[in-house]
Design an enzyme around this catalytic site. Structure first.
Site, PDB file in Angstrom:
ATOM      1  N   PRO A  11       0.789  -1.232   0.000  1.00  0.00           N
ATOM      2  CA  PRO A  11       0.000   0.000   0.000  1.00  0.00           C
ATOM      3  C   PRO A  11       0.824   1.286   0.000  1.00  0.00           C
ATOM      4  O   PRO A  11       1.840   1.380   0.684  1.00  0.00           O
ATOM      5  CB  PRO A  11      -0.825  -0.111   1.292  1.00  0.00           C
ATOM      6  N   ASN A  12       0.322   2.222  -0.782  1.00  0.00           N
ATOM      7  CA  ASN A  12       0.838   3.596  -0.913  1.00  0.00           C
ATOM      8  C   ASN A  12       2.095   3.709  -1.761  1.00  0.00           C
ATOM      9  O   ASN A  12       2.534   4.822  -2.062  1.00  0.00           O
ATOM     10  CB  ASN A  12       1.068   4.248   0.475  1.00  0.00           C
ATOM     11  N   ARG A  19       5.015  11.883  -3.453  1.00  0.00           N
ATOM     12  CA  ARG A  19       4.903  12.420  -2.097  1.00  0.00           C
ATOM     13  C   ARG A  19       6.097  11.930  -1.266  1.00  0.00           C
ATOM     14  O   ARG A  19       6.697  10.909  -1.580  1.00  0.00           O
ATOM     15  CB  ARG A  19       3.601  11.934  -1.426  1.00  0.00           C
ATOM     16  N   TYR A  24      11.405   8.597   0.852  1.00  0.00           N
ATOM     17  CA  TYR A  24      11.417   7.459  -0.082  1.00  0.00           C
ATOM     18  C   TYR A  24      12.117   7.750  -1.419  1.00  0.00           C
ATOM     19  O   TYR A  24      12.177   6.875  -2.273  1.00  0.00           O
ATOM     20  CB  TYR A  24       9.978   6.985  -0.324  1.00  0.00           C
ATOM     21  N   ASN A  75       7.877  -5.944  -1.237  1.00  0.00           N
ATOM     22  CA  ASN A  75       7.900  -4.807  -0.325  1.00  0.00           C
ATOM     23  C   ASN A  75       6.474  -4.697   0.205  1.00  0.00           C
ATOM     24  O   ASN A  75       5.598  -4.141  -0.460  1.00  0.00           O
ATOM     25  CB  ASN A  75       8.313  -3.513  -1.025  1.00  0.00           C
ATOM     26  N   ALA A  78       3.410  -1.063   4.801  1.00  0.00           N
ATOM     27  CA  ALA A  78       2.945  -1.134   6.198  1.00  0.00           C
ATOM     28  C   ALA A  78       2.330  -2.486   6.544  1.00  0.00           C
ATOM     29  O   ALA A  78       2.330  -2.887   7.721  1.00  0.00           O
ATOM     30  CB  ALA A  78       1.955  -0.011   6.464  1.00  0.00           C
ATOM     31  N   GLU A  99      12.402 -10.165   1.187  1.00  0.00           N
ATOM     32  CA  GLU A  99      11.702  -8.965   1.647  1.00  0.00           C
ATOM     33  C   GLU A  99      12.530  -7.735   1.270  1.00  0.00           C
ATOM     34  O   GLU A  99      13.764  -7.773   1.314  1.00  0.00           O
ATOM     35  CB  GLU A  99      11.536  -9.030   3.181  1.00  0.00           C
ATOM     36  N   HIS A 101      12.719  -3.286   1.343  1.00  0.00           N
ATOM     37  CA  HIS A 101      12.212  -1.973   1.767  1.00  0.00           C
ATOM     38  C   HIS A 101      13.112  -0.882   1.196  1.00  0.00           C
ATOM     39  O   HIS A 101      14.345  -1.029   1.185  1.00  0.00           O
ATOM     40  CB  HIS A 101      12.197  -1.851   3.288  1.00  0.00           C
ATOM     41  N   ARG A 108      14.046   3.542  11.981  1.00  0.00           N
ATOM     42  CA  ARG A 108      12.898   4.466  12.064  1.00  0.00           C
ATOM     43  C   ARG A 108      12.086   4.199  13.347  1.00  0.00           C
ATOM     44  O   ARG A 108      12.624   3.680  14.316  1.00  0.00           O
ATOM     45  CB  ARG A 108      12.069   4.323  10.784  1.00  0.00           C
TER      46      ARG A 108
HETATM   47  O1  CA2 Z   1      10.773   1.580   3.290  1.00  0.00           O
HETATM   48  C1  CA2 Z   1       9.873   0.931   2.770  1.00  0.00           C
HETATM   49  O2  CA2 Z   1       9.907   0.489   1.625  1.00  0.00           O
HETATM   50  C2  CA2 Z   1       8.563   0.713   3.562  1.00  0.00           C
HETATM   51  O3  CA2 Z   1       8.082  -0.588   3.250  1.00  0.00           O
HETATM   52  C3  CA2 Z   1       7.598   1.767   3.081  1.00  0.00           C
HETATM   53  C4  CA2 Z   1       6.271   1.740   3.841  1.00  0.00           C
HETATM   54  C5  CA2 Z   1       6.506   1.766   5.338  1.00  0.00           C
HETATM   55  O4  CA2 Z   1       5.274   1.624   6.027  1.00  0.00           O
HETATM   56  C6  CA2 Z   1       7.467   0.694   5.796  1.00  0.00           C
HETATM   57  O5  CA2 Z   1       7.684   0.836   7.178  1.00  0.00           O
HETATM   58  C7  CA2 Z   1       8.788   0.796   5.066  1.00  0.00           C
HETATM   59  C8  CA2 Z   1       5.405   2.922   3.444  1.00  0.00           C
HETATM   60  C9  CA2 Z   1       5.140   3.011   1.983  1.00  0.00           C
HETATM   61  C10 CA2 Z   1       4.474   4.313   1.702  1.00  0.00           C
HETATM   62  O6  CA2 Z   1       4.974   4.794   0.481  1.00  0.00           O
HETATM   63  C11 CA2 Z   1       4.825   6.114   0.225  1.00  0.00           C
HETATM   64  C12 CA2 Z   1       5.512   6.577  -0.879  1.00  0.00           C
HETATM   65  C13 CA2 Z   1       5.449   7.900  -1.183  1.00  0.00           C
HETATM   66  C14 CA2 Z   1       4.671   8.756  -0.437  1.00  0.00           C
HETATM   67  C15 CA2 Z   1       3.956   8.283   0.647  1.00  0.00           C
HETATM   68  C16 CA2 Z   1       4.040   6.951   0.977  1.00  0.00           C
END
Ligand code: CA2
Length: 145
Positions: A11-12, A19, A24, A75, A78, A99, A101, A108
């Site tokens: 997700p996201n 964003r 990221y 990946n 969350a 896995e 990330h 974090r």
């Molecule tokens: O670091 C990573 O790849 C994560 O899997 C990213 C997740 C986070 O919850 C994990 O703890 C680590 C969040 C992905 C959200 O992606 C976004 C990308 C751009 C803008 C907002 C969110």
């Protein structure tokens, strides 16, 4: 010809590059897809690259990978921190799981320090932005024929 390596994102991650670039990075998910395709090609392998914001859809794809993929890069975003359902699906998949990330969750907030997905993964690549995915594809290729 070996089966493809599935590269799944949770997700996201469709917002990548649009964003929160300070966390990221500036690369979009399309940039990540292109980098994974290039890396797979140099290794003589192919990928299936997908993203979903929905837990059940990710589970359907993991079940598909059980017979359709040689290995899986995920990946989970969350969902990695929350989803026992994803863990169960990955365990049932019975193929190598890597896995991945973009950031380093261990550096974090404490709620990111644990991922259920790690319990089903052979290994974890984190903290290298887009390169985390490339390295994860390489690891998945080494783990599978
Ligand atoms: O670091 C990573 O790849 C994560 O899997 C990213 C997740 C986070 O919850 C994990 O703890 C680590 C969040 C992905 C959200 O992606 C976004 C990308 C751009 C803008 C907002 C969110």
């Amino acid at each position: 010809m070996s089966k493809p390596i599935y590269v799944l994102s949770g997700p996201n991650l469709n917002l990548l590059g649009v964003r929160e670039p300070h966390i990221y990075g500036k690369d979009t998910l399309d940039d990540v897809r292109a980098a994974c395709e290039r890396r797979a090609q140099t290794l003589g392998r192919s990928i299936v690259f997908r993203q979903s914001n929905h837990e059940g859809v990710l589970i359907d794809w993991i079940q598909e990978a059980r017979t359709g993929a040689s290995a899986l890069v995920i990946n989970p975003a969350a969902y990695g921190h929350t989803s026992i359902a994803l863990l169960d699906a990955l365990k049932a998949a019975d193929i190598p799981v890597v896995e991945c990330h973009l950031s380093n969750p261990a550096a974090r907030e404490t709620f990111r320090h644990h991922t259920y997905v790690s319990l089903a993964a052979t290994g974890l690549v984190s903290g290298f932005g887009l390169a985390s995915y490339e390295l994860a594809v390489e690891a998945a290729a080494r783990l599978s024929a």
